[in-house]
Motif scaffolding. Structure first.
Motif, PDB file in Angstrom:
ATOM      1  N   SER A 124      -5.168   1.660  -8.271  1.00 44.73           N
ATOM      2  CA  SER A 124      -6.563   1.695  -8.701  1.00 44.73           C
ATOM      3  C   SER A 124      -7.174   0.330  -8.450  1.00 44.73           C
ATOM      4  CB  SER A 124      -6.666   2.034 -10.189  1.00 44.73           C
ATOM      5  OG  SER A 124      -6.172   0.954 -10.976  1.00 44.73           O
ATOM      6  N   PRO A 125      -8.491   0.258  -8.333  1.00 43.58           N
ATOM      7  CA  PRO A 125      -9.158  -1.038  -8.190  1.00 43.58           C
ATOM      8  C   PRO A 125      -8.826  -1.984  -9.337  1.00 43.58           C
ATOM      9  CG  PRO A 125     -10.675   0.713  -7.592  1.00 43.58           C
ATOM     10  CD  PRO A 125      -9.454   1.377  -8.170  1.00 43.58           C
ATOM     11  N   ALA A 126      -8.736  -1.469 -10.550  1.00 40.96           N
ATOM     12  CA  ALA A 126      -8.444  -2.325 -11.707  1.00 40.96           C
ATOM     13  C   ALA A 126      -7.081  -2.990 -11.560  1.00 40.96           C
ATOM     14  CB  ALA A 126      -8.496  -1.504 -12.998  1.00 40.96           C
ATOM     15  N   GLN A 127      -6.084  -2.243 -11.104  1.00 40.92           N
ATOM     16  CA  GLN A 127      -4.750  -2.820 -10.918  1.00 40.92           C
ATOM     17  C   GLN A 127      -4.768  -3.879  -9.818  1.00 40.92           C
ATOM     18  OE1 GLN A 127      -2.031   0.424 -10.186  1.00 40.92           O
ATOM     19  NE2 GLN A 127      -1.845   0.938 -12.352  1.00 40.92           N
ATOM     20  N   THR A 145       0.811  -1.235   0.000  1.00 35.48           N
ATOM     21  CA  THR A 145       0.000   0.000   0.000  1.00 35.48           C
ATOM     22  C   THR A 145       0.836   1.274   0.000  1.00 35.48           C
ATOM     23  OG1 THR A 145      -0.207  -0.034   2.421  1.00 35.48           O
ATOM     24  CG2 THR A 145      -1.910  -1.173   1.150  1.00 35.48           C
ATOM     25  N   TRP A 146       2.104   1.165  -0.335  1.00 32.48           N
ATOM     26  CA  TRP A 146       2.935   2.356  -0.526  1.00 32.48           C
ATOM     27  C   TRP A 146       2.341   3.225  -1.629  1.00 32.48           C
ATOM     28  CZ3 TRP A 146       8.795   1.927  -2.232  1.00 32.48           C
ATOM     29  CH2 TRP A 146       9.436   3.148  -1.996  1.00 32.48           C
ATOM     30  N   ASN A 147       1.827   2.557  -2.672  1.00 32.34           N
ATOM     31  CA  ASN A 147       1.368   3.259  -3.873  1.00 32.34           C
ATOM     32  C   ASN A 147       0.135   4.121  -3.667  1.00 32.34           C
ATOM     33  OD1 ASN A 147       2.677   0.593  -4.404  1.00 32.34           O
ATOM     34  ND2 ASN A 147       2.788   1.398  -6.488  1.00 32.34           N
ATOM     35  N   ILE A 148      -0.635   3.872  -2.602  1.00 35.28           N
ATOM     36  CA  ILE A 148      -1.871   4.652  -2.414  1.00 35.28           C
ATOM     37  C   ILE A 148      -1.650   5.857  -1.506  1.00 35.28           C
ATOM     38  CG2 ILE A 148      -3.376   2.670  -2.793  1.00 35.28           C
ATOM     39  CD1 ILE A 148      -3.800   2.597   0.297  1.00 35.28           C
ATOM     40  N   SER A 149      -0.377   6.230  -1.299  1.00 32.56           N
ATOM     41  CA  SER A 149      -0.095   7.275  -0.311  1.00 32.56           C
ATOM     42  C   SER A 149       0.593   8.506  -0.888  1.00 32.56           C
ATOM     43  CB  SER A 149       0.769   6.694   0.813  1.00 32.56           C
ATOM     44  OG  SER A 149       2.011   6.225   0.302  1.00 32.56           O
ATOM     45  N   ASN A 150       0.461   8.703  -2.209  1.00 32.14           N
ATOM     46  CA  ASN A 150       0.920   9.912  -2.907  1.00 32.14           C
ATOM     47  C   ASN A 150       2.402   9.956  -3.256  1.00 32.14           C
ATOM     48  OD1 ASN A 150      -1.682  10.923  -2.870  1.00 32.14           O
ATOM     49  ND2 ASN A 150      -1.370  12.138  -1.018  1.00 32.14           N
ATOM     50  N   GLN A 151       3.212   8.974  -2.837  1.00 33.79           N
ATOM     51  CA  GLN A 151       4.624   9.008  -3.200  1.00 33.79           C
ATOM     52  C   GLN A 151       4.871   8.514  -4.626  1.00 33.79           C
ATOM     53  OE1 GLN A 151       6.108   7.358   0.913  1.00 33.79           O
ATOM     54  NE2 GLN A 151       7.870   8.152  -0.199  1.00 33.79           N
ATOM     55  N   TRP A 152       3.923   7.757  -5.156  1.00 33.96           N
ATOM     56  CA  TRP A 152       4.046   7.250  -6.528  1.00 33.96           C
ATOM     57  C   TRP A 152       3.172   8.068  -7.480  1.00 33.96           C
ATOM     58  CZ3 TRP A 152       6.765   2.623  -7.908  1.00 33.96           C
ATOM     59  CH2 TRP A 152       7.367   1.982  -6.825  1.00 33.96           C
ATOM     60  N   GLY A 153       2.858   9.264  -7.074  1.00 33.33           N
ATOM     61  CA  GLY A 153       1.915  10.089  -7.806  1.00 33.33           C
ATOM     62  C   GLY A 153       0.652  10.244  -6.982  1.00 33.33           C
ATOM     63  N   LYS A 154      -0.048  11.330  -7.204  1.00 29.77           N
ATOM     64  CA  LYS A 154      -1.231  11.658  -6.412  1.00 29.77           C
ATOM     65  C   LYS A 154      -2.338  10.617  -6.577  1.00 29.77           C
ATOM     66  CE  LYS A 154      -3.590  14.704  -3.893  1.00 29.77           C
ATOM     67  NZ  LYS A 154      -3.190  15.114  -2.527  1.00 29.77           N
ATOM     68  N   VAL A 155      -2.878  10.172  -5.450  1.00 26.14           N
ATOM     69  CA  VAL A 155      -4.032   9.273  -5.445  1.00 26.14           C
ATOM     70  C   VAL A 155      -5.031   9.839  -4.442  1.00 26.14           C
ATOM     71  CG1 VAL A 155      -4.873   6.943  -4.957  1.00 26.14           C
ATOM     72  CG2 VAL A 155      -2.610   7.255  -5.976  1.00 26.14           C
ATOM     73  N   ASP A 156      -6.250  10.115  -4.884  1.00 28.37           N
ATOM     74  CA  ASP A 156      -7.237  10.656  -3.960  1.00 28.37           C
ATOM     75  C   ASP A 156      -7.711   9.567  -3.012  1.00 28.37           C
ATOM     76  OD1 ASP A 156     -10.051   9.558  -4.915  1.00 28.37           O
ATOM     77  OD2 ASP A 156      -8.937  10.129  -6.723  1.00 28.37           O
ATOM     78  N   GLU A 182     -10.663   8.525  -2.002  1.00 30.84           N
ATOM     79  CA  GLU A 182     -11.741   7.639  -2.456  1.00 30.84           C
ATOM     80  C   GLU A 182     -11.184   6.495  -3.294  1.00 30.84           C
ATOM     81  OE1 GLU A 182     -15.933   7.821  -5.028  1.00 30.84           O
ATOM     82  OE2 GLU A 182     -14.770   9.649  -4.652  1.00 30.84           O
ATOM     83  N   THR A 183     -10.264   6.812  -4.195  1.00 35.12           N
ATOM     84  CA  THR A 183      -9.642   5.785  -5.029  1.00 35.12           C
ATOM     85  C   THR A 183      -8.789   4.846  -4.188  1.00 35.12           C
ATOM     86  OG1 THR A 183      -9.605   7.261  -6.946  1.00 35.12           O
ATOM     87  CG2 THR A 183      -8.108   5.378  -6.991  1.00 35.12           C
ATOM     88  N   ALA A 184      -8.059   5.409  -3.231  1.00 38.26           N
ATOM     89  CA  ALA A 184      -7.198   4.603  -2.370  1.00 38.26           C
ATOM     90  C   ALA A 184      -8.007   3.562  -1.605  1.00 38.26           C
ATOM     91  CB  ALA A 184      -6.431   5.502  -1.405  1.00 38.26           C
ATOM     92  N   LEU A 185      -9.091   3.997  -0.996  1.00 41.04           N
ATOM     93  CA  LEU A 185      -9.923   3.086  -0.219  1.00 41.04           C
ATOM     94  C   LEU A 185     -10.588   2.041  -1.116  1.00 41.04           C
ATOM     95  CD1 LEU A 185      -9.307   5.207   1.935  1.00 41.04           C
ATOM     96  CD2 LEU A 185     -11.694   5.132   2.629  1.00 41.04           C
ATOM     97  N   ALA A 186     -11.037   2.473  -2.294  1.00 43.67           N
ATOM     98  CA  ALA A 186     -11.674   1.543  -3.228  1.00 43.67           C
ATOM     99  C   ALA A 186     -10.682   0.487  -3.720  1.00 43.67           C
ATOM    100  CB  ALA A 186     -12.247   2.310  -4.418  1.00 43.67           C
ATOM    101  N   THR A 187      -9.418   0.871  -3.847  1.00 44.92           N
ATOM    102  CA  THR A 187      -8.388  -0.066  -4.294  1.00 44.92           C
ATOM    103  C   THR A 187      -8.180  -1.171  -3.270  1.00 44.92           C
ATOM    104  OG1 THR A 187      -7.278   1.700  -5.548  1.00 44.92           O
ATOM    105  CG2 THR A 187      -5.981  -0.260  -5.028  1.00 44.92           C
ATOM    106  N   VAL A 188      -8.107  -0.795  -1.996  1.00 43.87           N
ATOM    107  CA  VAL A 188      -7.954  -1.780  -0.930  1.00 43.87           C
ATOM    108  C   VAL A 188      -9.152  -2.719  -0.893  1.00 43.87           C
ATOM    109  CG1 VAL A 188      -7.801  -2.114   1.574  1.00 43.87           C
ATOM    110  CG2 VAL A 188      -6.475  -0.299   0.459  1.00 43.87           C
TER     111      VAL A 188
END
Length: 317
Positions: free
Chosen positions: A281-284, A20-31, A33-39
């Motif tokens: 993203s959820p798709a990934q 979950t490093w990727n959902i925390s803005n260091q790999w580019g901005k993630v809002d 809502e998207t972060a939670l939906a991905t998990v």
């Protein structure tokens, strides 16, 4: 999704976890809502292990905070892995990990951000540590009190792992391993197998390169991969990796096919590791999870190795 016994931890975990490093803005901005939906998409796809760290995110701790929010109401269905030892490193003032109390302090902060009463696996995040005694003592106390179930270290160095396992109490190690980085195969993974140390694989997609979406000359601008351009040596290393990816792209399609092959390569190793690819993203997350449905034979694994071999330039003599 295939599940496996995770070393000596007693946990039954999905072959694919989620980093979950990727959902925390260091790999580019993630809002958010998207972060939670991905998990949640990962959970719905059968993933039951999530990896994070106190230092992941802009600001620090954002990964844990978002993961905690996403798992509200379903915490008992998943296994949480987090790491301490780097709080403030990126932002200028680290917490000095010099006493057992500091180990406990950082652990309690993780529990707060994750909105949980316990962590399934706590890892030391100092991959080059010389003397891990403070962590070992602190983790033992926390385990006895029920705040953590098992512990280990995130490191790519066998000498560090051996020091951390001096008392045979290291249950889990997190190591970078992929088709682009096969170094752990020679000694690191056999040591884990011998000592029944469960293996978490970070970087199974080579920080995204093995998705096949990038070509030679690609310039990465996120704060993680921009370090690849720090000097000529690192730039050359990146170009060599991209050349190997191009060879894979000559026989398989970029995207899901390449992602699946890369993940299968690591999860099919005899040590039975759990791969923790990231997702933004959820798709990934769904594509990553699909790779947990099957394993490769050793013959197929070696075929992938042959595909990624590059010709060595002859040196005139």
């Amino acid at each position: 999704m295939l599940y496996r016994e995770f070393g000596k931890t007693g946990m039954n975990v999905s072959t694919i976890g989620m980093g979950t490093w990727n959902i925390s803005n260091q790999w580019g901005k993630v809002d958010e809502e998207t972060a939670l939906a991905t998990v949640r998409a990962a959970v719905d796809s059968g993933i039951n292990l999530f990896d994070t760290a106190e230092s992941y995110g802009v600001p620090n701790g954002l990964s844990e905070e978002r993961l905690g929010k996403a798992l509200q109401g379903i915490r008992d269905r998943v296994h949480l892995v987090t790491k301490i030892g780097r709080w403030g490193r990126r932002t200028g003032q680290m917490v000095p990990m010099t006493t057992v109390d500091m180990v406990r302090l950082c652990t309690f902060a993780c529990l707060f951000r994750l909105k949980t009463d316990w962590v399934d696996i706590m890892l030391c995040h100092e991959g080059k540590i010389e003397d891990p005694s403070v962590y070992l003592e602190g983790f033992e106390q926390l385990k006895e009190q029920g705040y953590i179930r098992a512990y280990g270290i995130s490191t790519d160095r066998l000498d560090v792992l051996k020091r951390f396992n001096a008392n045979n109490t290291c249950s889990v190690v997190e190591v970078e391993y992929s088709l682009l980085n096969r170094a752990p195969e020679s000694e690191f993974l056999p040591y884990c197998q011998e000592h029944d140390i469960a293996v978490l694989v970070r970087g199974p997609l080579g920080k995204g390169l093995l998705s096949g979406k990038y070509a030679p000359g690609t310039v990465f601008t996120d704060s993680v991969r921009s370090e690849w351009y720090a000097d000529d040596k690192k730039k050359a290393k990146l170009e060599r990796k991209l050349a190997k990816v191009e060879k894979l792209k000559s026989v398989m399609q970029p995207g899901e096919e390449m992602v699946t092959a890369a993940i299968h390569y690591v999860t099919s190793h005899p040590v039975q590791p759990v791969a923790i690819p990231g997702a933004k993203s959820p798709a990934q997350a769904i594509v990553n999870a699909k790779a947990g449905d099957a394993l490769l034979s050793e013959e197929k694994r070696q075929e992938l190795v042959r595909l990624t071999k590059t010709e060595k330039t002859a040196v005139a003599g």
